[in-house]
Write a protein that holds these residues in place. Structure first.
Motif, PDB file in Angstrom:
ATOM      1  N   PRO A 120       0.815  -1.227   0.000  1.00  0.00           N
ATOM      2  CA  PRO A 120       0.000   0.000   0.000  1.00  0.00           C
ATOM      3  C   PRO A 120       0.842   1.267   0.000  1.00  0.00           C
ATOM      4  CG  PRO A 120      -0.003  -1.021   2.177  1.00  0.00           C
ATOM      5  CD  PRO A 120       0.689  -1.981   1.257  1.00  0.00           C
ATOM      6  N   GLU A 121       2.118   1.168   0.385  1.00  0.00           N
ATOM      7  CA  GLU A 121       3.017   2.325   0.389  1.00  0.00           C
ATOM      8  C   GLU A 121       3.748   2.378  -0.948  1.00  0.00           C
ATOM      9  OE1 GLU A 121       5.632   2.096   3.672  1.00  0.00           O
ATOM     10  OE2 GLU A 121       4.041   2.132   5.196  1.00  0.00           O
ATOM     11  N   TRP A 122       3.455   3.429  -1.718  1.00  0.00           N
ATOM     12  CA  TRP A 122       4.027   3.547  -3.056  1.00  0.00           C
ATOM     13  C   TRP A 122       5.420   4.158  -2.991  1.00  0.00           C
ATOM     14  CZ3 TRP A 122       3.027   1.716  -7.722  1.00  0.00           C
ATOM     15  CH2 TRP A 122       3.702   2.280  -8.815  1.00  0.00           C
ATOM     16  N   ARG A 123       6.342   3.564  -3.718  1.00  0.00           N
ATOM     17  CA  ARG A 123       7.686   4.110  -3.880  1.00  0.00           C
ATOM     18  C   ARG A 123       7.958   4.305  -5.361  1.00  0.00           C
ATOM     19  NH1 ARG A 123      11.429   0.385   0.168  1.00  0.00           N
ATOM     20  NH2 ARG A 123      10.370   0.949   2.138  1.00  0.00           N
ATOM     21  N   PHE A 124       8.688   5.383  -5.663  1.00  0.00           N
ATOM     22  CA  PHE A 124       8.993   5.653  -7.063  1.00  0.00           C
ATOM     23  C   PHE A 124       9.763   4.500  -7.680  1.00  0.00           C
ATOM     24  CE2 PHE A 124      11.303   7.592 -10.603  1.00  0.00           C
ATOM     25  CZ  PHE A 124      10.261   8.231 -11.248  1.00  0.00           C
ATOM     26  N   PHE A 125      10.737   3.970  -6.941  1.00  0.00           N
ATOM     27  CA  PHE A 125      11.427   2.745  -7.325  1.00  0.00           C
ATOM     28  C   PHE A 125      11.533   1.862  -6.090  1.00  0.00           C
ATOM     29  CE2 PHE A 125      12.996   4.594 -11.339  1.00  0.00           C
ATOM     30  CZ  PHE A 125      12.840   3.486 -12.157  1.00  0.00           C
ATOM     31  N   PRO A 126      11.473   0.560  -6.269  1.00  0.00           N
ATOM     32  CA  PRO A 126      11.561  -0.334  -5.103  1.00  0.00           C
ATOM     33  C   PRO A 126      12.922  -0.235  -4.438  1.00  0.00           C
ATOM     34  CG  PRO A 126      11.724  -1.579  -7.145  1.00  0.00           C
ATOM     35  CD  PRO A 126      11.352  -0.178  -7.536  1.00  0.00           C
ATOM     36  N   SER A 127      12.975  -0.682  -3.216  1.00  0.00           N
ATOM     37  CA  SER A 127      14.223  -0.613  -2.457  1.00  0.00           C
ATOM     38  C   SER A 127      15.317  -1.460  -3.096  1.00  0.00           C
ATOM     39  CB  SER A 127      13.974  -1.068  -1.010  1.00  0.00           C
ATOM     40  OG  SER A 127      13.404  -2.381  -0.999  1.00  0.00           O
ATOM     41  N   GLU A 128      14.923  -2.515  -3.785  1.00  0.00           N
ATOM     42  CA  GLU A 128      15.889  -3.399  -4.444  1.00  0.00           C
ATOM     43  C   GLU A 128      15.361  -3.800  -5.814  1.00  0.00           C
ATOM     44  OE1 GLU A 128      18.097  -7.733  -3.775  1.00  0.00           O
ATOM     45  OE2 GLU A 128      16.701  -6.920  -2.275  1.00  0.00           O
ATOM     46  N   LEU A 129      16.211  -3.639  -6.831  1.00  0.00           N
ATOM     47  CA  LEU A 129      15.829  -4.016  -8.182  1.00  0.00           C
ATOM     48  C   LEU A 129      16.128  -5.495  -8.404  1.00  0.00           C
ATOM     49  CD1 LEU A 129      17.144  -0.940 -10.226  1.00  0.00           C
ATOM     50  CD2 LEU A 129      14.826  -1.375  -9.398  1.00  0.00           C
ATOM     51  N   HIS A 130      15.119  -6.245  -8.777  1.00  0.00           N
ATOM     52  CA  HIS A 130      15.262  -7.690  -8.957  1.00  0.00           C
ATOM     53  C   HIS A 130      15.487  -7.996 -10.449  1.00  0.00           C
ATOM     54  CE1 HIS A 130      13.899  -8.766  -4.819  1.00  0.00           C
ATOM     55  NE2 HIS A 130      13.261  -7.608  -4.931  1.00  0.00           N
ATOM     56  N   TRP A 131      16.737  -7.904 -10.881  1.00  0.00           N
ATOM     57  CA  TRP A 131      17.042  -8.207 -12.276  1.00  0.00           C
ATOM     58  C   TRP A 131      16.856  -9.691 -12.586  1.00  0.00           C
ATOM     59  CZ3 TRP A 131      17.578  -4.214 -15.462  1.00  0.00           C
ATOM     60  CH2 TRP A 131      17.963  -2.984 -14.917  1.00  0.00           C
ATOM     61  N   SER A 132      16.811 -10.493 -11.566  1.00  0.00           N
ATOM     62  CA  SER A 132      16.586 -11.928 -11.773  1.00  0.00           C
ATOM     63  C   SER A 132      15.187 -12.223 -12.302  1.00  0.00           C
ATOM     64  CB  SER A 132      16.810 -12.687 -10.464  1.00  0.00           C
ATOM     65  OG  SER A 132      15.926 -12.222  -9.452  1.00  0.00           O
ATOM     66  N   ASN A 133      14.284 -11.236 -12.237  1.00  0.00           N
ATOM     67  CA  ASN A 133      12.943 -11.448 -12.769  1.00  0.00           C
ATOM     68  C   ASN A 133      12.976 -11.729 -14.273  1.00  0.00           C
ATOM     69  OD1 ASN A 133      12.030 -10.941 -10.214  1.00  0.00           O
ATOM     70  ND2 ASN A 133      11.171  -8.926 -10.663  1.00  0.00           N
ATOM     71  N   ILE A 134      13.943 -11.131 -14.962  1.00  0.00           N
ATOM     72  CA  ILE A 134      14.050 -11.351 -16.402  1.00  0.00           C
ATOM     73  C   ILE A 134      14.441 -12.799 -16.677  1.00  0.00           C
ATOM     74  CG2 ILE A 134      15.244 -10.640 -18.514  1.00  0.00           C
ATOM     75  CD1 ILE A 134      15.650  -7.902 -17.244  1.00  0.00           C
ATOM     76  N   ARG A 135      15.423 -13.291 -15.923  1.00  0.00           N
ATOM     77  CA  ARG A 135      15.820 -14.697 -16.095  1.00  0.00           C
ATOM     78  C   ARG A 135      14.683 -15.630 -15.720  1.00  0.00           C
ATOM     79  NH1 ARG A 135      19.631 -14.597 -12.873  1.00  0.00           N
ATOM     80  NH2 ARG A 135      18.691 -15.694 -11.098  1.00  0.00           N
ATOM     81  N   GLU A 136      13.935 -15.268 -14.681  1.00  0.00           N
ATOM     82  CA  GLU A 136      12.812 -16.088 -14.253  1.00  0.00           C
ATOM     83  C   GLU A 136      11.748 -16.186 -15.343  1.00  0.00           C
ATOM     84  OE1 GLU A 136       9.270 -15.929 -10.866  1.00  0.00           O
ATOM     85  OE2 GLU A 136      11.120 -14.773 -10.581  1.00  0.00           O
ATOM     86  N   LEU A 137      11.551 -15.081 -16.079  1.00  0.00           N
ATOM     87  CA  LEU A 137      10.566 -15.084 -17.161  1.00  0.00           C
ATOM     88  C   LEU A 137      10.926 -16.105 -18.232  1.00  0.00           C
ATOM     89  CD1 LEU A 137       8.211 -13.884 -18.847  1.00  0.00           C
ATOM     90  CD2 LEU A 137       9.863 -12.182 -19.692  1.00  0.00           C
ATOM     91  N   PHE A 138      12.180 -16.090 -18.660  1.00  0.00           N
ATOM     92  CA  PHE A 138      12.584 -16.977 -19.743  1.00  0.00           C
ATOM     93  C   PHE A 138      12.801 -18.419 -19.268  1.00  0.00           C
ATOM     94  CE2 PHE A 138      13.670 -12.802 -21.453  1.00  0.00           C
ATOM     95  CZ  PHE A 138      13.142 -12.897 -22.739  1.00  0.00           C
ATOM     96  N   ASP A 139      12.872 -18.631 -17.963  1.00  0.00           N
ATOM     97  CA  ASP A 139      12.992 -19.988 -17.426  1.00  0.00           C
ATOM     98  C   ASP A 139      11.644 -20.588 -17.039  1.00  0.00           C
ATOM     99  OD1 ASP A 139      15.724 -19.886 -17.738  1.00  0.00           O
ATOM    100  OD2 ASP A 139      16.131 -19.278 -15.664  1.00  0.00           O
ATOM    101  N   ASP A 140      10.576 -19.803 -17.169  1.00  0.00           N
ATOM    102  CA  ASP A 140       9.252 -20.275 -16.778  1.00  0.00           C
ATOM    103  C   ASP A 140       8.809 -21.409 -17.712  1.00  0.00           C
ATOM    104  OD1 ASP A 140       6.630 -20.690 -16.064  1.00  0.00           O
ATOM    105  OD2 ASP A 140       6.145 -18.565 -15.899  1.00  0.00           O
ATOM    106  N   PRO A 141       8.565 -22.618 -17.198  1.00  0.00           N
ATOM    107  CA  PRO A 141       8.177 -23.743 -18.072  1.00  0.00           C
ATOM    108  C   PRO A 141       6.755 -23.626 -18.590  1.00  0.00           C
ATOM    109  CG  PRO A 141       8.128 -24.426 -15.779  1.00  0.00           C
ATOM    110  CD  PRO A 141       8.669 -23.029 -15.783  1.00  0.00           C
ATOM    111  N   ASN A 142       5.935 -22.823 -17.957  1.00  0.00           N
ATOM    112  CA  ASN A 142       4.535 -22.711 -18.360  1.00  0.00           C
ATOM    113  C   ASN A 142       4.319 -21.760 -19.541  1.00  0.00           C
ATOM    114  OD1 ASN A 142       3.630 -24.426 -16.241  1.00  0.00           O
ATOM    115  ND2 ASN A 142       3.808 -22.703 -14.808  1.00  0.00           N
ATOM    116  N   VAL A 143       5.244 -20.824 -19.746  1.00  0.00           N
ATOM    117  CA  VAL A 143       5.111 -19.829 -20.820  1.00  0.00           C
ATOM    118  C   VAL A 143       6.399 -19.820 -21.636  1.00  0.00           C
ATOM    119  CG1 VAL A 143       4.657 -17.433 -21.385  1.00  0.00           C
ATOM    120  CG2 VAL A 143       3.597 -18.448 -19.358  1.00  0.00           C
ATOM    121  N   PRO A 144       6.379 -20.334 -22.867  1.00  0.00           N
ATOM    122  CA  PRO A 144       7.598 -20.339 -23.701  1.00  0.00           C
ATOM    123  C   PRO A 144       7.854 -18.959 -24.308  1.00  0.00           C
ATOM    124  CG  PRO A 144       5.778 -21.313 -24.904  1.00  0.00           C
ATOM    125  CD  PRO A 144       5.239 -20.992 -23.528  1.00  0.00           C
TER     126      PRO A 144
END
Length: 287
Positions: free
Chosen positions: A54-78
């Motif tokens: 509920p508390e909005w921040r302009f940018f999160p406290s930590e940038l999770h660049w691993s989200n990009i790798r997680e996207l391409f490793d997702d077995p449910n969505v090629p």
């Protein structure tokens, strides 16, 4: 003299104020236009907790660049394969549409025959037919040919564009005839004149129409959804829809996928933006 000088000063001041107002409005509109892109990047690099907090921040406290790798490793969505499919479909559709529409436009503008205007009006008449009317017959035809979940089924039915043919015809009507006459003096026919003279001197309109067709093919959703029934035939838009139709929604992965899907469009637009403006200016649509 003083009155003229005062009048000139007032006019210059008003012009300066007008420019400042326009600049402020353009900056405000640019910021509004960039808000969706900011949200895609911000949420795509955030954790689930940061997105739903509920508390909005302009940018999160930590940038999770691993989200990009997680996207391409997702077995449910090629996602990687969907990007490849969308790239192939968009490129093939763009090349095929440019070839067919430019040939049609050149023939209507330059080759004299009795029913040229009739053919042109029939082409314009197809623009009045809603896409929903032709969707089911097109699917039945593609299905009867065995093209479901194939590249042919995704590309061939979308190759011809009446709008593109109209734009090319209007452009070729204003194309310098002297260049074509010189080509015919050298013994070139209509085909070689088109290929060797007209096409090299019409790059702006080809770039403008090609960009519009590429963006439309890349963003197409309904036809690829119906024809690409196998996972191997999914496009980017179909892959994105699976994030919202799944039983559990991975929010940050959805935002990453949306951000990745628009990168090719931004690259194409930034590279060809000068040609797009030149092509629209020289297309003769307002003639």
């Amino acid at each position: 003299m003083r009155i003229r000088e005062n009048t000139r000063d007032v006019r210059d001041a008003l012009v300066g104020v007008g420019r400042a107002v326009r600049l402020v409005l353009l900056l405000a509109l640019a910021l509004l236009f960039l808000i969706p892109f900011y949200l895609l990047v911000r949420n795509g690099l955030s954790s689930e907790a940061d997105i739903t907090s509920p508390e909005w921040r302009f940018f999160p406290s930590e940038l999770h660049w691993s989200n990009i790798r997680e996207l391409f490793d997702d077995p449910n969505v090629p996602m990687a394969h969907a990007l490849l499919n969308s790239s192939l479909i968009a490129v093939l559709t763009t090349v095929g549409t440019l070839l067919l529409a430019s040939l049609a436009g050149y023939g209507l503008a330059r080759i004299p025959y009795a029913y040229a205007n009739v053919v042109f009006y029939w082409i314009l008449g197809t623009l009045m037919v809603p896409a929903a009317v032709t969707f089911v017959p097109s699917f039945v035809l593609v299905s009867s040919l065995g093209w479901v979940s194939t590249l042919r089924g995704l590309v061939v039915p979308t190759l011809f564009s009446a709008v593109a043919a109209f734009i090319f015809r209007q452009y070729f009507l204003g194309f310098p005839r002297e260049l074509e006459d010189a080509a015919r003096v050298d013994g070139l026919g209509y085909w070689r004149t088109y290929w060797r003279v007209v096409v090299p001197n019409s790059r702006p309109v080809f770039a403008a129409v090609g960009t519009i067709v590429f963006i439309g093919a890349w963003n197409s959703f309904l036809w690829p959804l119906v024809i690409g029934q196998d996972r191997d035939a999914w496009t980017v838009q179909v892959a994105l829809s699976t994030f919202t139709t799944a039983q559990t929604v991975n929010i940050h992965e959805l935002f990453v996928a949306a951000a990745v899907s628009i990168v090719p469009l931004l690259v194409v637009f930034l590279v060809l933006q000068r040609h797009i403006v030149a092509g629209v200016e020289r297309s003769g649509i307002d003639d």
